[in-house]
Enzyme design. Sequence first.
Site, PDB file in Angstrom:
ATOM      1  N   HIS A  56      61.058  18.610  31.651  1.00 51.98           N
ATOM      2  CA  HIS A  56      60.111  18.165  32.686  1.00 51.98           C
ATOM      3  C   HIS A  56      58.690  18.623  32.380  1.00 51.98           C
ATOM      4  O   HIS A  56      57.937  18.994  33.275  1.00 51.98           O
ATOM      5  CB  HIS A  56      60.551  18.657  34.075  1.00 51.98           C
ATOM      6  CG  HIS A  56      61.862  18.089  34.531  1.00 51.98           C
ATOM      7  ND1 HIS A  56      61.966  16.859  35.150  1.00 51.98           N
ATOM      8  CD2 HIS A  56      63.117  18.559  34.424  1.00 51.98           C
ATOM      9  CE1 HIS A  56      63.237  16.611  35.422  1.00 51.98           C
ATOM     10  NE2 HIS A  56      63.958  17.627  34.982  1.00 51.98           N
ATOM     11  N   ASN A 129      65.824  14.595  41.304  1.00 53.43           N
ATOM     12  CA  ASN A 129      65.483  13.557  40.328  1.00 53.43           C
ATOM     13  C   ASN A 129      65.385  12.203  41.034  1.00 53.43           C
ATOM     14  O   ASN A 129      65.679  12.095  42.223  1.00 53.43           O
ATOM     15  CB  ASN A 129      66.574  13.474  39.245  1.00 53.43           C
ATOM     16  CG  ASN A 129      66.455  14.578  38.200  1.00 53.43           C
ATOM     17  OD1 ASN A 129      65.357  15.046  37.893  1.00 53.43           O
ATOM     18  ND2 ASN A 129      67.576  14.984  37.659  1.00 53.43           N
ATOM     19  N   TYR A 339      65.754  28.313  37.211  1.00 55.74           N
ATOM     20  CA  TYR A 339      64.400  27.830  37.525  1.00 55.74           C
ATOM     21  C   TYR A 339      63.434  28.978  37.793  1.00 55.74           C
ATOM     22  O   TYR A 339      62.362  29.044  37.192  1.00 55.74           O
ATOM     23  CB  TYR A 339      64.447  26.839  38.702  1.00 55.74           C
ATOM     24  CG  TYR A 339      64.804  25.456  38.219  1.00 55.74           C
ATOM     25  CD1 TYR A 339      66.028  25.218  37.591  1.00 55.74           C
ATOM     26  CD2 TYR A 339      63.924  24.392  38.342  1.00 55.74           C
ATOM     27  CE1 TYR A 339      66.359  23.971  37.109  1.00 55.74           C
ATOM     28  CE2 TYR A 339      64.253  23.130  37.858  1.00 55.74           C
ATOM     29  CZ  TYR A 339      65.465  22.922  37.249  1.00 55.74           C
ATOM     30  OH  TYR A 339      65.796  21.688  36.761  1.00 55.74           O
TER      31      TYR A 339
END
Length: 488
Positions: A56, A129, A339
């Site tokens: 990303h 997404n 993350y």
Amino acid sequence: METRMKTMTTSGGAPIADNQNSQTAGTRGPVMMQDYQLIEKLAHQNRERIPERVVHAKGWGAYGTLTVTEDISKYTRAEIFSKVGKQTPLLTRFSTVAGELGAADAERDVRGFAIKFYTEEGNWDLVGNNTPVFFIRDPLKFPDFIRTQKRHPKTNLRSTTAMWDFWSLSPESLHQITILMSDRGLPQTPMQMNGYGSHTFSFYNKDGERFWVKFHFKTQQGHAHYTNEEGAEIIGQSRETYQEELFGTIERGDFPKWTLYVQIMPEADAGKTSYDPFDLTKVWPHSEFPLIKVGEMELNRNADNYFAEIEQAAFSPSNVVPGIGFSPDKVLQGRLFAYADAHRYRIGTHYEALPVNAPKCPVHHYHKDGSMRFFQNDTGNPDAYYEPNSVGGPSQDESYREPSLKTTGIINRYDHRDGNDDYVQPRALFNLFDTGQKARLFSNIAAAMGGVPDEIVQRQLVHFEKIHPDYARGVADALGLTALAKGA
Ligand code: NDP
């Protein structure tokens, strides 16, 4: 003071008398080591990049608002959903997955659809997404999967062979492959695609009842896609079409909107579906779990500084708020670690203190030093630097305790493909496509298989055959193959 406001300074605040000429010994040089203005400028330039995201990397974002239009407080105690008409500020970041920071926008790829809601009870990040499912269902496979999407270590080129080798050995990817290779795999702009939380999360209400939940953001702009040929032509004209479109649309005051829906499953019903409702490669069919309207998201403000506010925006599914919880979804569990860990590495330990990431509510934690410790003592008292303490520092509040999450498992490395039907849901999707959509699906797959060894192609065709004979035949025809392998 007026003049001083306009005077350029060093980062230390000293006025700069000349920003055009280095300090030199004589007109021809050499430059002086003592020219700290020159050194500061060059040193800063050397440090203008932070590591790009491994996935990303290329993204586009904007600020906006979520407005609640329906009452869902019976499912969740979350303040954000507490009453009809409630508005919560938010930040979105859309992205492609595989391409690097300089990749072209109009490439066929899954799009990230990340939202940070700045609620009164902390930041809630929904890091989804534009697809409701993903390629894998076990986080142990994530680094290998991403490796196949990135560059080959020797050629430094992306490898279609690696992609289809991995996919053909991983039938759980079929659902996502079918979406990626369908029309929706190449949206024209970020405004013309849906967003999905993708994982199963949970809601819990004031009475401690838990519900499983899936989040859907449906575009109000309508879906619009490019064919591969159109995408190639667009990229030939501009590599930045998403940035141009999103930024331009908002700058013109033409604010894009999405309708937020949820699907709700009572906690006890998780054992009743024919599929694992925590499997990231599966959707919950609408006929079983209808969409429940919740509200509307509008994007209405561009960032003033792309790097500060979009490149440094850091989303993590671990950011939940009271009333919203996790689920046993294995990939979600993996992302809860990965993350925030990625942001601590690429931005710095205290990345959540940066203005774009900082909650709009009071923050009181006891984390101490580390990179980017630019903020003052969180606890309001210099003596309260540990917990528990007897000097009145912030402490826990029992009223926020989450209802317990029941598990009954025996620890093992279970075969995640055991008992999973990886064909039924891609088939349901394939059956939704009209003749034109199917033809484009076949040709997109054939185009993506350029250079892939026959053995891998045949292995993949066997999977397509199990979805639907027309699927395998269509791809084989698009590839110009006369015979399908045995089993296909
Ligand atoms: P429904 O007919 O009730 O819903 C079909 C869904 O498919 C709609 O949400 C629609 O989105 C979406 N869709 C249409 N074309 C595409 C495409 N090319 N790529 C991705 N999504 C598309 O069916 P079911 O709920 O029974 O699901 C059938 C199949 O639809 C699933 O197997 C799944 O592949 C797909 N799907 C299902 C979703 C779900 O949450 N149930 C969500 C998205 C896709 P829209 O309304 O925006 O046009």
